[in-house]
Design an enzyme around this catalytic site. Structure first.
Site, PDB file in Angstrom:
ATOM      1  N   ASN A 104       0.835  -1.212   0.000  1.00 42.98           N
ATOM      2  CA  ASN A 104       0.000   0.000   0.000  1.00 42.98           C
ATOM      3  C   ASN A 104       0.864   1.254   0.000  1.00 42.98           C
ATOM      4  OD1 ASN A 104      -3.055  -0.448   0.121  1.00 42.98           O
ATOM      5  ND2 ASN A 104      -2.268  -2.017   1.512  1.00 42.98           N
ATOM      6  N   ARG A 161       4.878   0.889  27.652  1.00 45.43           N
ATOM      7  CA  ARG A 161       4.038   1.382  26.560  1.00 45.43           C
ATOM      8  C   ARG A 161       3.973   2.908  26.540  1.00 45.43           C
ATOM      9  NH1 ARG A 161       2.753  -2.078  22.378  1.00 45.43           N
ATOM     10  NH2 ARG A 161       1.323  -0.906  21.076  1.00 45.43           N
ATOM     11  N   ASN A 170      -6.863   5.007   7.925  1.00 46.09           N
ATOM     12  CA  ASN A 170      -6.428   3.606   7.933  1.00 46.09           C
ATOM     13  C   ASN A 170      -7.056   2.877   6.755  1.00 46.09           C
ATOM     14  OD1 ASN A 170      -5.381   1.096   9.109  1.00 46.09           O
ATOM     15  ND2 ASN A 170      -7.502   0.639   9.653  1.00 46.09           N
ATOM     16  N   HIS A 188      -8.410  -0.803   5.647  1.00 41.36           N
ATOM     17  CA  HIS A 188      -8.792  -2.102   6.207  1.00 41.36           C
ATOM     18  C   HIS A 188      -9.283  -3.000   5.068  1.00 41.36           C
ATOM     19  CE1 HIS A 188     -10.006  -4.933   9.253  1.00 41.36           C
ATOM     20  NE2 HIS A 188     -11.102  -5.129   8.547  1.00 41.36           N
ATOM     21  N   ASP A 196     -10.409   6.697  15.039  1.00 43.38           N
ATOM     22  CA  ASP A 196     -10.784   7.266  16.340  1.00 43.38           C
ATOM     23  C   ASP A 196     -10.341   6.294  17.436  1.00 43.38           C
ATOM     24  OD1 ASP A 196     -12.636   5.240  16.312  1.00 43.38           O
ATOM     25  OD2 ASP A 196     -14.392   6.524  16.069  1.00 43.38           O
ATOM     26  N   GLU A 197     -10.883   6.446  18.632  1.00 40.71           N
ATOM     27  CA  GLU A 197     -10.409   5.632  19.763  1.00 40.71           C
ATOM     28  C   GLU A 197     -10.750   4.152  19.607  1.00 40.71           C
ATOM     29  OE1 GLU A 197     -11.513   8.666  20.092  1.00 40.71           O
ATOM     30  OE2 GLU A 197     -10.162   9.727  21.459  1.00 40.71           O
ATOM     31  N   GLY A 198     -11.750   3.813  18.820  1.00 35.00           N
ATOM     32  CA  GLY A 198     -12.150   2.417  18.653  1.00 35.00           C
ATOM     33  C   GLY A 198     -11.299   1.697  17.615  1.00 35.00           C
ATOM     34  N   ASP A 249     -11.334   0.259  14.094  1.00 34.13           N
ATOM     35  CA  ASP A 249     -12.060   0.290  12.804  1.00 34.13           C
ATOM     36  C   ASP A 249     -13.449   0.919  12.935  1.00 34.13           C
ATOM     37  OD1 ASP A 249      -9.861  -1.107  11.731  1.00 34.13           O
ATOM     38  OD2 ASP A 249     -10.774  -3.046  12.147  1.00 34.13           O
TER      39      ASP A 249
HETATM   40  C1  GAR Z   1      -3.207  -4.696   3.886  1.00 34.65           C
HETATM   41  O1  GAR Z   1      -4.027  -5.682   3.319  1.00 34.65           O
HETATM   42  C2  GAR Z   1      -4.008  -3.818   4.833  1.00 34.65           C
HETATM   43  O2  GAR Z   1      -5.325  -3.595   4.387  1.00 34.65           O
HETATM   44  C3  GAR Z   1      -3.993  -4.664   6.081  1.00 34.65           C
HETATM   45  O3  GAR Z   1      -2.667  -5.147   6.143  1.00 34.65           O
HETATM   46  C4  GAR Z   1      -2.169  -5.332   4.823  1.00 34.65           C
HETATM   47  C5  GAR Z   1      -0.812  -4.667   4.686  1.00 34.65           C
HETATM   48  O4  GAR Z   1      -0.218  -4.985   3.467  1.00 34.65           O
HETATM   49  N1  GAR Z   1      -4.360  -3.900   7.235  1.00 34.65           N
HETATM   50  C6  GAR Z   1      -5.104  -4.401   8.227  1.00 34.65           C
HETATM   51  O5  GAR Z   1      -5.486  -5.554   8.271  1.00 34.65           O
HETATM   52  C7  GAR Z   1      -5.433  -3.406   9.339  1.00 34.65           C
HETATM   53  N2  GAR Z   1      -6.464  -3.914  10.172  1.00 34.65           N
HETATM   54  P1  GAR Z   1       0.975  -4.114   2.859  1.00 34.65           P
HETATM   55  O6  GAR Z   1       2.046  -4.005   3.936  1.00 34.65           O
HETATM   56  O7  GAR Z   1       1.450  -4.896   1.688  1.00 34.65           O
HETATM   57  O8  GAR Z   1       0.423  -2.765   2.475  1.00 34.65           O
END
Ligand code: GAR
Length: 197
Positions: free
Chosen positions: A14, A66, A108, A110, A147-149, A151
């Site tokens: 990405n 943390r 983000n 997803h 946000d805080e949650g 997704d």
């Molecule tokens: C992607 O598929 C992204 O949507 C997912 O991780 C992968 C990263 O791939 N993200 C999640 O699952 C977040 N909850 P990449 O490093 O090749 O971009």
């Protein structure tokens, strides 16, 4: 010019899609000022290097607790001068102090159509495993504000992808990336960049 920091944990396809969109001129008014990874071995950092972008590892493992990591992560973001933080496969829960400082400025990607197959425990291949297990015929990807949650933030863009007979989680993951993620992530940034100075 919209200054973007991209946060990554793994392969960085990405991230590559964003880099390529800027290079091709499709994504305008945008500059990646830094790539941050929690994983020093992430190939995404190599991609940043190859593109001449500053890469930095900020890992919870390198801090006593943390809270110290959270402070260091926030300090790194602030020093970058970022207008927008893009989570592109970043598998670290974003600290509240960062969300407070950058409310409405963190997005983000997803790999499902939220609200399906999202929330705690749904990341990477697990999302596609769950989609196949449920037998959905359509899946896709979502770009949303953070946000805080987990997704739960406002949705910016979604794209549907067909599930095919005989799909494995890996095959489906690749199709969702090619047909949805690599398209809607740069597009969403472009939309935000249009409103930037
Ligand atoms: C992607 O598929 C992204 O949507 C997912 O991780 C992968 C990263 O791939 N993200 C999640 O699952 C977040 N909850 P990449 O490093 O090749 O971009």
């Amino acid at each position: 010019m919209l200054k973007v920091v991209v946060c990554v944990s793994g392969g960085g396809t990405n991230l590559q899609a964003i880099i390529d969109s800027i290079k091709s001129g499709e994504l305008e008014n945008t500059e990646i000022v830094e790539v941050i990874s929690n994983n020093a071995g992430a190939y995404a950092l190599e991609r940043a290097k190859l593109a001449g972008i500053k890469g930095k590892c900020v890992s919870p493992k390198d801090y006593e607790n943390r809270e110290q990591f959270n402070e260091a992560f926030l300090a790194e973001l602030k020093a970058s001068g970022a207008d927008l933080i893009v989570l592109a496969g970043f598998l670290v829960v974003i600290p509240e102090i960062v969300i407070k400082e950058y409310r409405g400025k963190i997005i983000n990607i997803h790999p499902s159509l939220i609200p399906s197959f999202c929330g705690t425990g749904y990341y990477g291949l697990k999302v596609h495993e769950a989609a196949l297990e449920r037998g959905v015929k359509i899946t896709g990807a979502t770009v949303h504000y953070v946000d805080e949650g987990t997704d739960t933030g406002p949705i910016i863009m979604q794209k549907a992808v067909e599930v095919m007979e005989g799909d494995t989680p890996k095959i489906l993951q690749q199709r969702v990336m090619e047909q949805a993620e690599w398209i809607i992530l740069p597009k969403s940034i472009g939309m935000i960049a249009k409103g930037a100075k």
